[in-house]
Design a protein around this motif. Structure first.
Motif, short mmCIF file in Angstrom:
data_model
loop_
_atom_site.label_atom_id
_atom_site.label_comp_id
_atom_site.label_asym_id
_atom_site.label_seq_id
_atom_site.Cartn_x
_atom_site.Cartn_y
_atom_site.Cartn_z
N MET A 116 42.27 42.20 47.48
CA MET A 116 42.27 40.86 47.84
C MET A 116 41.21 39.29 47.42
N ILE A 117 40.93 38.66 46.41
CA ILE A 117 39.64 37.70 46.02
C ILE A 117 40.20 36.64 46.68
N LYS A 118 39.02 35.85 47.08
CA LYS A 118 39.04 33.98 47.09
C LYS A 118 38.28 33.15 46.66
N ILE A 119 38.85 31.92 45.80
CA ILE A 119 37.68 31.26 45.13
C ILE A 119 38.24 30.12 45.40
N THR A 120 37.05 29.09 45.52
CA THR A 120 37.18 27.48 45.28
C THR A 120 37.32 26.96 44.20
N VAL A 121 37.83 25.84 43.96
CA VAL A 121 37.58 25.78 42.09
C VAL A 121 36.17 24.45 42.56
N GLU A 122 36.16 24.19 41.31
CA GLU A 122 34.98 23.77 41.01
C GLU A 122 35.31 22.70 40.58
N LYS A 123 36.42 22.17 39.81
CA LYS A 123 36.42 20.83 39.41
C LYS A 123 38.26 21.22 38.76
N ASP A 124 38.73 19.91 38.77
CA ASP A 124 40.15 19.69 38.19
C ASP A 124 40.44 20.47 37.40
N GLN A 125 41.63 21.36 36.75
CA GLN A 125 42.13 21.93 35.87
C GLN A 125 43.88 21.44 35.89
N LYS A 126 43.29 21.85 33.92
CA LYS A 126 44.97 21.06 33.99
C LYS A 126 46.12 22.52 34.24
N GLN A 127 45.41 23.64 34.01
CA GLN A 127 46.46 24.86 34.19
C GLN A 127 45.73 25.67 34.95
N ILE A 128 46.30 26.61 35.55
CA ILE A 128 45.81 28.17 36.37
C ILE A 128 45.82 28.88 35.43
N VAL A 129 46.27 28.84 34.32
CA VAL A 129 46.03 30.15 33.91
C VAL A 129 44.69 29.71 32.80
N SER A 130 44.57 29.20 32.05
CA SER A 130 43.68 28.87 31.36
C SER A 130 41.82 28.94 32.35
N TYR A 131 42.13 28.52 33.37
CA TYR A 131 40.96 28.25 34.66
C TYR A 131 40.68 29.64 34.94
N LEU A 132 41.76 31.07 35.25
CA LEU A 132 41.28 32.13 35.59
C LEU A 132 41.01 33.75 34.44
N LYS A 133 41.39 32.52 33.09
CA LYS A 133 40.94 33.88 31.83
C LYS A 133 39.06 33.70 31.46
N ASN A 134 38.73 32.10 31.76
CA ASN A 134 37.48 31.48 31.86
C ASN A 134 37.04 31.97 33.42
N LYS A 135 37.26 32.64 33.88
CA LYS A 135 36.92 33.20 35.10
C LYS A 135 36.93 34.14 35.16
N PHE A 136 37.81 34.82 35.00
CA PHE A 136 37.68 35.93 34.77
C PHE A 136 38.11 36.75 33.16
N HIS A 137 37.00 37.27 32.48
CA HIS A 137 37.24 37.21 31.39
C HIS A 137 37.71 38.62 30.62
N ASN A 138 38.31 39.51 31.77
CA ASN A 138 38.98 40.65 31.18
C ASN A 138 40.30 41.08 31.74
N LEU A 139 40.51 39.78 31.83
CA LEU A 139 41.58 38.88 33.12
C LEU A 139 42.97 39.25 31.84
N SER A 140 43.62 39.49 31.60
CA SER A 140 44.95 39.54 30.32
C SER A 140 46.19 38.42 30.66
N ASN A 141 46.78 38.13 29.85
CA ASN A 141 47.34 37.35 29.53
C ASN A 141 49.32 37.73 31.07
N GLY A 142 49.47 38.85 30.09
CA GLY A 142 49.88 39.82 31.12
C GLY A 142 50.07 39.69 33.04
N THR A 143 48.46 40.10 32.95
CA THR A 143 48.43 40.57 33.96
C THR A 143 48.83 39.00 35.02
N ILE A 144 48.25 37.64 34.46
CA ILE A 144 48.43 37.06 35.23
C ILE A 144 49.67 36.73 35.03
#
Length: 285
Positions: free
Chosen positions: A1-29
């Protein structure tokens, strides 16, 4: 388990997580969303959920899916002795982890089953290549002094867009680090806040597809120096999303910069690692 704090407003959580974790795939999300393993402010959410500055995201996703490499293999160790180790860093991992992210330094310590090994220099996240680690304070101090006094030469290989007219050059300019924008600015003139940079390059191959293979040596070592300096003279690194040409990167289907720190040359060395004088260490590929 990991917790992160959002730096600025984002339209969608999927694209935010993809930019945050470069190895994270769409399938996993999407699987994590279906399983309610992604929560915002402790509330289970859907894929279309917007997120806002200050929101706390909790991820119940395995580290290896978030960060990729989670264990060093023997093949990652390019050189090893009682004082130092030279380790190959893959792309998508930081040398030193931050905000809960596992870094190469942690993996090296786990490999040697210790906690006191430290990285002596850094590479950008998406730059692969050789990193020197010190196993004791004496070696750390020696490597630091050797880097400062230019006793260790760092040689890179890269693919750039275009065919440089000058096949061998020593480039000089000035660099300003914009921490807020997370990038650097290059100028041909000295300005307030700018530091001098010197970059050598030699063209190895002019490819028929309009790209070139270069060997690059850092004389000064500043943030994003090679990437920004080559882009400044009109030959950006292929796959570089920050200083490169997006249209060209898309055409070549490159999402990561073609840049590797492939060789270290110890022109001189001091105690307790004086035996490294004259040694060259290269990547295996």
């Amino acid at each position: 388990m990991i917790k992160i704090t959002v730096e600025k407003d984002q339209k969608q959580i999927v694209s935010y997580l993809k930019n945050k974790f470069h190895n994270l795939s769409n399938g996993t999300i999407y699987k994590a969303l279906r399983n309610k393993d992604i929560r915002v402010n402790e509330v289970k959410i859907s894929e279309n959920c917007p997120i806002y500055a200050g929101d706390e995201i909790t991820l119940y996703i395995k580290d290896e899916l978030l960060y990729g490499i989670q264990k060093l293999d023997k093949t990652n160790i390019i050189y090893d002795d009682e004082n130092i180790a030279i380790v190959f860093k893959s792309q998508d991992i930081l040398v030193q982890g931050e905000k809960g992210e596992v870094g190469l330094e942690q993996l090296v310590n786990e490999y040697y089953e210790t906690t006191h090994i430290v990285a002596c220099h850094r590479l950008d996240r998406n730059t692969s290549g050789l990193v020197i680690f010190a196993k004791n304070q004496e070696a750390e101090k020696a490597i630091s002094e050797m880097i400062q006094n230019h006793m260790i030469r760092k040689i890179y290989r890269c693919t750039v867009v275009g065919h440089p007219k000058n096949k061998k050059m020593t480039l000089k300019a000035f660099l300003f680090k914009d921490a807020k924008a997370s990038n650097v600015i290059i100028s041909s003139e000295k300005k307030k806040g700018y530091v001098e940079i010197i970059t050598k390059y030699e063209v190895i191959t002019d490819n028929q597809d309009g790209t070139s293979e270069l060997e690059v040596e850092l004389i000064t070592g500043r943030t994003h120096q090679i990437r920004a300096h080559l882009a400044y003279i009109g030959y950006p690194i292929l796959g570089d999303g920050k200083y490169g040409i997006n249209e060209v990167n898309k055409r070549f289907k490159k999402t990561k910069q073609e840049l590797t720190a492939y060789k270290l040359i110890f022109d001189d060395a001091i105690e307790p690692i004086e035996y490294l004088k004259g040694k060259t260490v290269k990547t295996k590929s």
